[in-house]
Design a protein around this motif. Structure first.
Motif, PDB file in Angstrom:
ATOM      1  N   GLY A 255       0.782  -1.222   0.094  1.00  0.00           N
ATOM      2  CA  GLY A 255       0.003   0.049  -0.039  1.00  0.00           C
ATOM      3  C   GLY A 255       1.013   1.212  -0.033  1.00  0.00           C
ATOM      4  N   LYS A 256       0.187   2.284  -0.166  1.00  0.00           N
ATOM      5  CA  LYS A 256       1.095   3.580  -0.159  1.00  0.00           C
ATOM      6  C   LYS A 256       1.616   3.974   1.431  1.00  0.00           C
ATOM      7  CE  LYS A 256      -2.691   5.738  -1.735  1.00  0.00           C
ATOM      8  NZ  LYS A 256      -3.851   4.653  -2.191  1.00  0.00           N
TER       9      LYS A 256
ATOM     10  N   ARG B 165      -1.111   6.412   6.055  1.00  0.00           N
ATOM     11  CA  ARG B 165      -1.382   6.773   7.360  1.00  0.00           C
ATOM     12  C   ARG B 165      -0.300   6.850   8.385  1.00  0.00           C
ATOM     13  NH1 ARG B 165      -4.621   4.773   4.260  1.00  0.00           N
ATOM     14  NH2 ARG B 165      -6.684   5.449   3.716  1.00  0.00           N
TER      15      ARG B 165
ATOM     16  N   GLU C 234      -1.275   1.292  10.229  1.00  0.00           N
ATOM     17  CA  GLU C 234      -1.212   0.405   9.094  1.00  0.00           C
ATOM     18  C   GLU C 234      -1.985  -0.911   9.019  1.00  0.00           C
ATOM     19  OE1 GLU C 234      -0.686   2.015   6.108  1.00  0.00           O
ATOM     20  OE2 GLU C 234      -0.888   0.206   4.895  1.00  0.00           O
TER      21      GLU C 234
ATOM     22  N   HIS D  48      -5.776  -0.030   9.275  1.00  0.00           N
ATOM     23  CA  HIS D  48      -6.272   0.240   7.817  1.00  0.00           C
ATOM     24  C   HIS D  48      -6.282  -0.933   6.993  1.00  0.00           C
ATOM     25  CE1 HIS D  48      -6.353   2.212   3.952  1.00  0.00           C
ATOM     26  NE2 HIS D  48      -5.216   1.805   3.693  1.00  0.00           N
TER      27      HIS D  48
ATOM     28  N   LEU E  26      -9.312  -2.791   4.917  1.00  0.00           N
ATOM     29  CA  LEU E  26      -9.559  -2.727   3.468  1.00  0.00           C
ATOM     30  C   LEU E  26      -9.982  -4.257   3.314  1.00  0.00           C
ATOM     31  CD1 LEU E  26      -6.445  -0.957   2.258  1.00  0.00           C
ATOM     32  CD2 LEU E  26      -8.493  -0.466   2.071  1.00  0.00           C
TER      33      LEU E  26
ATOM     34  N   ARG F 244      -7.031  -5.610  -5.104  1.00  0.00           N
ATOM     35  CA  ARG F 244      -6.595  -4.624  -4.115  1.00  0.00           C
ATOM     36  C   ARG F 244      -4.869  -4.815  -3.780  1.00  0.00           C
ATOM     37  NH1 ARG F 244      -8.437  -0.509  -1.430  1.00  0.00           N
ATOM     38  NH2 ARG F 244     -10.662  -1.665  -0.922  1.00  0.00           N
ATOM     39  N   ARG F 245      -4.587  -3.533  -4.064  1.00  0.00           N
ATOM     40  CA  ARG F 245      -3.021  -3.249  -4.114  1.00  0.00           C
ATOM     41  C   ARG F 245      -2.469  -4.019  -5.283  1.00  0.00           C
ATOM     42  NH1 ARG F 245      -2.367  -3.046   2.554  1.00  0.00           N
ATOM     43  NH2 ARG F 245      -2.709  -0.938   2.730  1.00  0.00           N
TER      44      ARG F 245
ATOM     45  N   THR G 205     -13.226   7.181   6.517  1.00  0.00           N
ATOM     46  CA  THR G 205     -12.000   7.540   6.180  1.00  0.00           C
ATOM     47  C   THR G 205     -11.232   8.530   6.750  1.00  0.00           C
ATOM     48  OG1 THR G 205     -12.517   6.782   3.877  1.00  0.00           O
ATOM     49  CG2 THR G 205     -10.540   8.134   4.132  1.00  0.00           C
TER      50      THR G 205
ATOM     51  N   PHE H   5      -9.007  13.334   1.196  1.00  0.00           N
ATOM     52  CA  PHE H   5      -8.527  12.117   0.957  1.00  0.00           C
ATOM     53  C   PHE H   5      -9.689  11.257   0.145  1.00  0.00           C
ATOM     54  CE2 PHE H   5      -7.118   7.613   1.141  1.00  0.00           C
ATOM     55  CZ  PHE H   5      -5.767   7.580   0.626  1.00  0.00           C
ATOM     56  N   GLN H   6     -10.752  11.161   0.966  1.00  0.00           N
ATOM     57  CA  GLN H   6     -11.688  10.452   0.487  1.00  0.00           C
ATOM     58  C   GLN H   6     -12.678  10.918  -0.696  1.00  0.00           C
ATOM     59  OE1 GLN H   6     -12.637   6.882   1.295  1.00  0.00           O
ATOM     60  NE2 GLN H   6     -13.974   7.234  -0.545  1.00  0.00           N
TER      61      GLN H   6
ATOM     62  N   ASP I 118     -10.346   9.825  -3.287  1.00  0.00           N
ATOM     63  CA  ASP I 118     -10.685   8.391  -3.752  1.00  0.00           C
ATOM     64  C   ASP I 118     -11.939   8.382  -4.627  1.00  0.00           C
ATOM     65  OD1 ASP I 118      -9.975   5.395  -2.921  1.00  0.00           O
ATOM     66  OD2 ASP I 118     -12.121   5.533  -2.478  1.00  0.00           O
TER      67      ASP I 118
ATOM     68  N   LYS J 267      -6.689  -1.211  -8.125  1.00  0.00           N
ATOM     69  CA  LYS J 267      -8.103  -1.787  -7.637  1.00  0.00           C
ATOM     70  C   LYS J 267      -9.129  -1.166  -8.805  1.00  0.00           C
ATOM     71  CE  LYS J 267      -8.860   2.269  -4.874  1.00  0.00           C
ATOM     72  NZ  LYS J 267      -9.204   2.836  -3.502  1.00  0.00           N
TER      73      LYS J 267
ATOM     74  N   ARG K 158      -2.387  13.111  -6.400  1.00  0.00           N
ATOM     75  CA  ARG K 158      -1.999  11.562  -6.483  1.00  0.00           C
ATOM     76  C   ARG K 158      -3.011  11.100  -7.651  1.00  0.00           C
ATOM     77  NH1 ARG K 158      -5.545   7.932  -3.073  1.00  0.00           N
ATOM     78  NH2 ARG K 158      -7.375   9.290  -2.408  1.00  0.00           N
TER      79      ARG K 158
HETATM   80  C1  IPE Z   1      -8.019   3.151   0.379  1.00  0.00           C
HETATM   81  O1  IPE Z   1      -6.936   3.765   1.102  1.00  0.00           O
HETATM   82  C2  IPE Z   1      -9.163   3.113   1.084  1.00  0.00           C
HETATM   83  C3  IPE Z   1      -9.817   4.232   1.435  1.00  0.00           C
HETATM   84  C4  IPE Z   1      -9.798   4.801   2.751  1.00  0.00           C
HETATM   85  C5  IPE Z   1     -10.042   5.405   0.604  1.00  0.00           C
HETATM   86  P1  IPE Z   1      -5.428   3.902   0.609  1.00  0.00           P
HETATM   87  O2  IPE Z   1      -5.556   4.569  -0.759  1.00  0.00           O
HETATM   88  O3  IPE Z   1      -4.789   4.546   1.381  1.00  0.00           O
HETATM   89  O4  IPE Z   1      -4.892   2.287   0.202  1.00  0.00           O
HETATM   90  P2  IPE Z   1      -3.597   1.789   0.136  1.00  0.00           P
HETATM   91  O5  IPE Z   1      -3.197   1.583   1.740  1.00  0.00           O
HETATM   92  O6  IPE Z   1      -2.710   2.402  -0.438  1.00  0.00           O
HETATM   93  O7  IPE Z   1      -3.865   0.661  -0.484  1.00  0.00           O
END
Ligand code: IPE
Ligand code: IPE
Ligand code: MG
Ligand code: MG
Length: 297
Positions: free
Chosen positions: A48-49, A52, A78, A81, A85, A99-100, A184, A220-221, A224, A238, A295
């Motif tokens: 993941g990125k 957090r 992490e 988080h 997910l 995912r990822r 989020t 951030f959300q 997203d 994803k 991003r």
């Molecule tokens: C994705 O989080 C889920 C949300 C809360 C929007 P991230 O975009 O930080 O996901 P990873 O950790 O990089 O996979």
């Protein structure tokens, strides 16, 4: 100018090496041969990125905190988080298979294992916090309280519940903002507050980075949601287009893409303003704020 000069790529890559190493050490305490540990490692180490934990480290740095001492707190975030997910992707939730950039946990293993791997990561996060040797016991307790508040029924879990309940029916803008702040924003806000706390910040400093976190968490959300419409699934690792097909409430659905992006930009300005009292030591936070809206993944 300062912000443009800041090498965020270098910052993320040096932090991420430490974060990955610490996460891996935590996993090493488990019996590797078990299917449970295998599933936990599969999702946690899928690349993941690490936003957090980076926010947590940057908040600690802003108040003059020690990086090594902050790492377990960053890693607990992490783990929480990643658990969120794994559960978010399950068939009765968002039913996602990627995912990822990898098969989701329930696809690579099975649903029962994915549920339990999520449960285990959540529990292990709090075990990690409770086992820290650096911070004073009162500080540990405060970190545990703040993270539990953000992750549980006062935060992320309630946000996920609202997200599920609202599928197929239209929320007002105020309702959608509340949903996004909970699902989020809350955990991201706690990443900042916890970083400042373990870093030894005073209450005004903790409040300032928390304000930053509140703004950046919502931004951030919103981004997203935007990326779910116009992002590249190959880059993001994803699926896209899923909010629309699942009749999810999202900012683009409510405001359109342009207004959503403008809103996210405004939130970034708010976030940066909230930490104006800090000097150069908060440059990582300033750079991350801009990264959140720029991003592509
Ligand atoms: C994705 O989080 C889920 C949300 C809360 C929007 P991230 O975009 O930080 O996901 P990873 O950790 O990089 O996979
Ligand atoms: C994820 O929100 C939020 C949590 C996991 C708490 P989404 O369902 O919108 O995020 P993605 O798009 O699956 O990463
Ligand atoms: Mg979801
Ligand atoms: Mg999802």
């Amino acid at each position: 100018v300062q912000i443009e000069m800041f090498d965020l790529t270098g910052y993320f890559s040096s932090n991420n090496a430490r974060i990955e190493r610490t996460l891996s050490e935590v996993l090493d305490s488990l019996d590797r041969s078990t299917r449970l540990a295998e599933a936990m490692r599969y999702s946690l180490m899928a690349g993941g990125k690490r936003l957090r934990p980076n926010l947590c480290l940057a908040a600690s740095e802003a108040v003059g905190g020690d990086l090594e001492r902050t790492l377990p707190v960053a890693c607990a975030l992490e783990m929480i988080h990643t658990y969120s997910l794994i559960h978010d992707d399950l068939p009765p939730m968002d039913d996602d298979t990627l995912r990822r950039g990898k098969a989701t946990c329930h696809v690579a293993f099975d649903e029962a294992t994915a549920i339990l791997a999520g449960d285990a990561l959540l529990t292990l996060a709090f075990q990690t916090l409770a086992s820290m040797e650096g911070p004073r016991p009162e500080c540990c307790l405060e970190l545990i309280r703040a993270m539990a508040f953000a992750a549980g029924p006062h935060g992320m879990v309630q946000g996920q519940m609202l997200d599920m309940q609202a599928e197929g029916r239209s929320l007002t803008r105020a309702e959608l903002q509340r949903l996004h702040r909970l699902k989020t924003g809350a955990l991201i806000e706690s990443a900042l507050a916890c970083g400042a706390m373990v870093g030894g910040g005073g209450s005004a400093q903790i409040d300032a980075v928390r304000e930053y976190g509140k703004a950046i968490g919502l931004a951030f959300q919103v981004v997203d949601d935007v990326l779910n419409v116009e992002g590249d699934p190959a880059v993001m690792g994803k699926a896209t287009g899923t909010d629309r097909s699942r009749r999810k409430n999202s900012y683009p659905a409510l405001l359109g893409l342009e207004k959503s992006k403008e809103f996210a930009q405004n939130l970034v300005r708010e976030a940066v303003a909230a930490i104006a009292v800090f000097g150069l030591e908060a440059d990582p936070l300033r750079a991350i704020a801009h990264y959140v809206v720029e991003r592509k993944k």
